[in-house]
Design a protein around this motif. Structure first.
Motif, PDB file in Angstrom:
ATOM      1  N   GLU A 304       0.827  -1.191   0.000  1.00 44.83           N
ATOM      2  CA  GLU A 304       0.000   0.000   0.000  1.00 44.83           C
ATOM      3  C   GLU A 304       0.868   1.250   0.000  1.00 44.83           C
ATOM      4  O   GLU A 304       1.707   1.437   0.877  1.00 44.83           O
ATOM      5  CB  GLU A 304      -0.953   0.000   1.199  1.00 44.83           C
ATOM      6  N   ILE A 305       0.641   2.113  -0.974  1.00 48.90           N
ATOM      7  CA  ILE A 305       1.485   3.289  -1.168  1.00 48.90           C
ATOM      8  C   ILE A 305       0.713   4.528  -0.758  1.00 48.90           C
ATOM      9  O   ILE A 305      -0.390   4.773  -1.247  1.00 48.90           O
ATOM     10  CB  ILE A 305       1.918   3.405  -2.644  1.00 48.90           C
ATOM     11  N   MET A 306       1.282   5.315   0.160  1.00 43.72           N
ATOM     12  CA  MET A 306       0.644   6.534   0.632  1.00 43.72           C
ATOM     13  C   MET A 306       1.154   7.716  -0.193  1.00 43.72           C
ATOM     14  O   MET A 306       2.364   7.910  -0.338  1.00 43.72           O
ATOM     15  CB  MET A 306       0.922   6.763   2.111  1.00 43.72           C
ATOM     16  N   VAL A 307       0.218   8.504  -0.715  1.00 43.90           N
ATOM     17  CA  VAL A 307       0.537   9.611  -1.608  1.00 43.90           C
ATOM     18  C   VAL A 307      -0.189  10.868  -1.144  1.00 43.90           C
ATOM     19  O   VAL A 307      -1.344  10.809  -0.718  1.00 43.90           O
ATOM     20  CB  VAL A 307       0.120   9.287  -3.062  1.00 43.90           C
ATOM     21  N   SER A 308       0.492  12.017  -1.211  1.00 44.67           N
ATOM     22  CA  SER A 308      -0.151  13.305  -0.956  1.00 44.67           C
ATOM     23  C   SER A 308      -0.094  14.125  -2.245  1.00 44.67           C
ATOM     24  O   SER A 308       0.765  13.897  -3.091  1.00 44.67           O
ATOM     25  CB  SER A 308       0.535  14.064   0.187  1.00 44.67           C
ATOM     26  N   THR A 309      -1.015  15.076  -2.379  1.00 44.93           N
ATOM     27  CA  THR A 309      -1.038  15.906  -3.578  1.00 44.93           C
ATOM     28  C   THR A 309      -0.941  17.374  -3.199  1.00 44.93           C
ATOM     29  O   THR A 309      -1.041  17.749  -2.026  1.00 44.93           O
ATOM     30  CB  THR A 309      -2.324  15.680  -4.397  1.00 44.93           C
ATOM     31  N   SER A 310      -0.769  18.214  -4.206  1.00 47.77           N
ATOM     32  CA  SER A 310      -0.586  19.640  -3.986  1.00 47.77           C
ATOM     33  C   SER A 310      -1.811  20.302  -3.371  1.00 47.77           C
ATOM     34  O   SER A 310      -1.700  21.386  -2.799  1.00 47.77           O
ATOM     35  CB  SER A 310      -0.236  20.322  -5.311  1.00 47.77           C
ATOM     36  N   SER A 311      -2.976  19.675  -3.442  1.00 49.09           N
ATOM     37  CA  SER A 311      -4.188  20.257  -2.864  1.00 49.09           C
ATOM     38  C   SER A 311      -4.409  19.829  -1.419  1.00 49.09           C
ATOM     39  O   SER A 311      -5.357  20.279  -0.782  1.00 49.09           O
ATOM     40  CB  SER A 311      -5.412  19.855  -3.693  1.00 49.09           C
ATOM     41  N   GLY A 312      -3.536  18.928  -0.891  1.00 50.12           N
ATOM     42  CA  GLY A 312      -3.706  18.425   0.460  1.00 50.12           C
ATOM     43  C   GLY A 312      -4.410  17.083   0.515  1.00 50.12           C
ATOM     44  O   GLY A 312      -4.633  16.534   1.591  1.00 50.12           O
ATOM     45  N   ARG A 313      -4.737  16.540  -0.648  1.00 55.28           N
ATOM     46  CA  ARG A 313      -5.373  15.220  -0.686  1.00 55.28           C
ATOM     47  C   ARG A 313      -4.379  14.162  -0.233  1.00 55.28           C
ATOM     48  O   ARG A 313      -3.189  14.213  -0.539  1.00 55.28           O
ATOM     49  CB  ARG A 313      -5.834  14.915  -2.113  1.00 55.28           C
ATOM     50  N   LEU A 314      -4.891  13.175   0.499  1.00 48.53           N
ATOM     51  CA  LEU A 314      -4.066  12.086   1.023  1.00 48.53           C
ATOM     52  C   LEU A 314      -4.763  10.773   0.700  1.00 48.53           C
ATOM     53  O   LEU A 314      -5.933  10.586   1.039  1.00 48.53           O
ATOM     54  CB  LEU A 314      -3.895  12.241   2.537  1.00 48.53           C
ATOM     55  N   PHE A 315      -4.046   9.867   0.023  1.00 45.16           N
ATOM     56  CA  PHE A 315      -4.698   8.612  -0.345  1.00 45.16           C
ATOM     57  C   PHE A 315      -3.703   7.459  -0.386  1.00 45.16           C
ATOM     58  O   PHE A 315      -2.488   7.648  -0.469  1.00 45.16           O
ATOM     59  CB  PHE A 315      -5.418   8.739  -1.694  1.00 45.16           C
ATOM     60  N   PHE A 316      -4.251   6.243  -0.312  1.00 46.22           N
ATOM     61  CA  PHE A 316      -3.475   5.024  -0.481  1.00 46.22           C
ATOM     62  C   PHE A 316      -3.728   4.475  -1.876  1.00 46.22           C
ATOM     63  O   PHE A 316      -4.849   4.515  -2.381  1.00 46.22           O
ATOM     64  CB  PHE A 316      -3.874   3.965   0.553  1.00 46.22           C
ATOM     65  N   PHE A 317      -2.665   3.935  -2.475  1.00 45.85           N
ATOM     66  CA  PHE A 317      -2.772   3.312  -3.790  1.00 45.85           C
ATOM     67  C   PHE A 317      -2.282   1.881  -3.690  1.00 45.85           C
ATOM     68  O   PHE A 317      -1.196   1.622  -3.163  1.00 45.85           O
ATOM     69  CB  PHE A 317      -1.937   4.076  -4.820  1.00 45.85           C
ATOM     70  N   ASN A 318      -3.085   0.931  -4.186  1.00 42.80           N
ATOM     71  CA  ASN A 318      -2.700  -0.474  -4.179  1.00 42.80           C
ATOM     72  C   ASN A 318      -2.289  -0.873  -5.593  1.00 42.80           C
ATOM     73  O   ASN A 318      -3.129  -0.933  -6.498  1.00 42.80           O
ATOM     74  CB  ASN A 318      -3.869  -1.348  -3.713  1.00 42.80           C
ATOM     75  N   PRO A 319      -0.989  -1.124  -5.837  1.00 41.64           N
ATOM     76  CA  PRO A 319      -0.534  -1.438  -7.193  1.00 41.64           C
ATOM     77  C   PRO A 319      -1.021  -2.782  -7.717  1.00 41.64           C
ATOM     78  O   PRO A 319      -0.958  -3.031  -8.920  1.00 41.64           O
ATOM     79  CB  PRO A 319       0.994  -1.416  -7.052  1.00 41.64           C
ATOM     80  N   GLU A 320      -1.515  -3.654  -6.827  1.00 40.67           N
ATOM     81  CA  GLU A 320      -1.977  -4.966  -7.269  1.00 40.67           C
ATOM     82  C   GLU A 320      -3.298  -4.876  -8.019  1.00 40.67           C
ATOM     83  O   GLU A 320      -3.550  -5.645  -8.947  1.00 40.67           O
ATOM     84  CB  GLU A 320      -2.106  -5.907  -6.071  1.00 40.67           C
ATOM     85  N   ASN A 321      -4.162  -3.930  -7.595  1.00 35.40           N
ATOM     86  CA  ASN A 321      -5.460  -3.798  -8.258  1.00 35.40           C
ATOM     87  C   ASN A 321      -5.760  -2.374  -8.726  1.00 35.40           C
ATOM     88  O   ASN A 321      -6.869  -2.083  -9.186  1.00 35.40           O
ATOM     89  CB  ASN A 321      -6.585  -4.279  -7.329  1.00 35.40           C
ATOM     90  N   ASN A 322      -4.760  -1.477  -8.571  1.00 37.02           N
ATOM     91  CA  ASN A 322      -4.892  -0.064  -8.973  1.00 37.02           C
ATOM     92  C   ASN A 322      -6.018   0.665  -8.241  1.00 37.02           C
ATOM     93  O   ASN A 322      -6.549   1.662  -8.750  1.00 37.02           O
ATOM     94  CB  ASN A 322      -5.101   0.043 -10.485  1.00 37.02           C
TER      95      ASN A 322
END
Length: 349
Positions: A304-322
């Motif tokens: 599980e990959i944790m990512v933040s964006t320039s707008s303050g969004r915070l999310f997890f990304f699962n590369p196994e199922n996108n």
């Protein structure tokens, strides 16, 4: 009946390292010999290696300049923790973490550098005075933090390089438990233009990304035990996307591996599957952040990959199922600190 003190010290350590930190804290106050044993680097380090909680530590800087810290667990729950005993603000940047201890520094204060070591699991910290060395505003310098297994001691490394001038490396190495600085020198294979961010510690070695030119990057390494500098080349297909490159590490099948994050609207994660082998770099995944600039924070639980964006969004990304799982939106941007490990490792000088 035999007492604990009747056993050889290695057996005592093997017994005590199985106890949780609260129990060890109680034992520290029983007698001087127990205090000495519980606070010994050998026990503290061996204990910390078995106390990974499955939580990950993140930081966020508020509008008033204060740093706050959060834990994120496997269920993606975010919890704020007590950090009242660590004096870091917006001027302090993360240098690294190892065995449950986190290192910060006010890296832009060239003449008044302040290092802070903090154990978040017991909320204890230590400020380290730093001498003025050959570093100056005209020279490129950075720091790294790690653990030297050969002498069971934490070390802070400050390297200084003259960009575009020569290939000499000047370094100061601070051993925490002995409270001493040592000068070390080395040579680069060619002049550089800049150092990219702070060091990444893996298995006794600190790594820094160096920019040679717009199409040429390399990784400088420093072995804490052998006190030797080395270089690892970066393949051209990674360097070709040089905007937003960040050196990091990920855990794959229980082992830490060197990684490069390419932060952009589409984030990419490259992993060196076999340490030191240039041909072993593999593209782990690509993460589409839409119209927002993305920043990879951490790869949790091996996938599980944790990512933040320039707008303050915070999310997890699962590369196994996108799949994408949004966690929270907030005003402050979060940064990854390190795994949260319950340990009694207490920085002292």
């Amino acid at each position: 009946m035999m007492k604990l003190q009747d056993f050889p010290e290695d057996i005592q350590v093997n017994i005590l390292k199985r106890l949780p930190p609260p129990s060890l804290l109680c034992l520290m106050s029983t007698c001087k010999s127990m205090f000495s044993l519980v606070t010994s680097p050998t026990l503290m380090v061996s204990s910390s290696t078995t106390r990974n909680t499955g939580y990950y530590l993140y930081s966020s800087c508020t509008h008033d300049g204060k740093q706050t810290f959060f834990l994120v667990n496997k269920s993606k729950k975010i919890t704020k923790i007590n950090s009242s005993n660590v004096t870091v603000d917006s001027n302090h940047y993360l240098i690294g973490s190892s065995h449950g201890v986190v290192c910060f520094a006010n890296i832009f204060h060239h003449q008044d550098l302040n290092l802070v070591l903090w154990n978040p699991s017991i909320n204890k910290s230590l400020s380290i005075p730093t001498p003025l060395i050959a570093s100056s505003i005209q020279r490129s310098h950075t720091l790294g933090f790690g653990f030297d297994y050969s002498c069971t001691d934490f070390k802070v490394v400050r390297i200084v390089i003259n960009p575009t001038e020569d290939v000499r490396i000047y370094a100061d190495v601070y051993a925490v438990h002995s409270g001493t600085w040592k000068k070390v020198t080395g040579l680069l294979s060619r002049p550089i233009s800049k150092i990219i961010e702070q060091g990444v510690f893996i298995d006794g070695v600190i790594h820094w990304m160096l920019k040679i030119s717009a199409t040429d990057y390399t990784i400088l390494t420093y072995n804490l035990a052998h006190e030797i500098f080395h270089e690892i080349d970066i393949p051209g297909d990674i360097v070709g996307e040089n905007m937003g490159l960040v050196l990091s590490k990920v855990e794959r099948s229980g082992k830490e591996k060197l990684a490069i994050y390419h932060n952009d609207y589409i984030c990419k994660i490259w992993v060196m599957m076999e340490y030191g082998v240039q041909s072993s770099w593999e593209l782990l995944c690509e993460i589409d952040c839409g119209e927002e600039y993305g920043k990879v924070l951490n790869v949790q639980n091996d996938k599980e990959i944790m990512v933040s964006t320039s707008s303050g969004r915070l999310f997890f990304f699962n590369p196994e199922n996108n799949q994408i799982y949004d966690v929270v939106r907030q005003d402050e941007v979060m940064d990854y600190v390190g795994p949260y490990i319950k340990t009694l490792v207490l920085p002292t000088v």
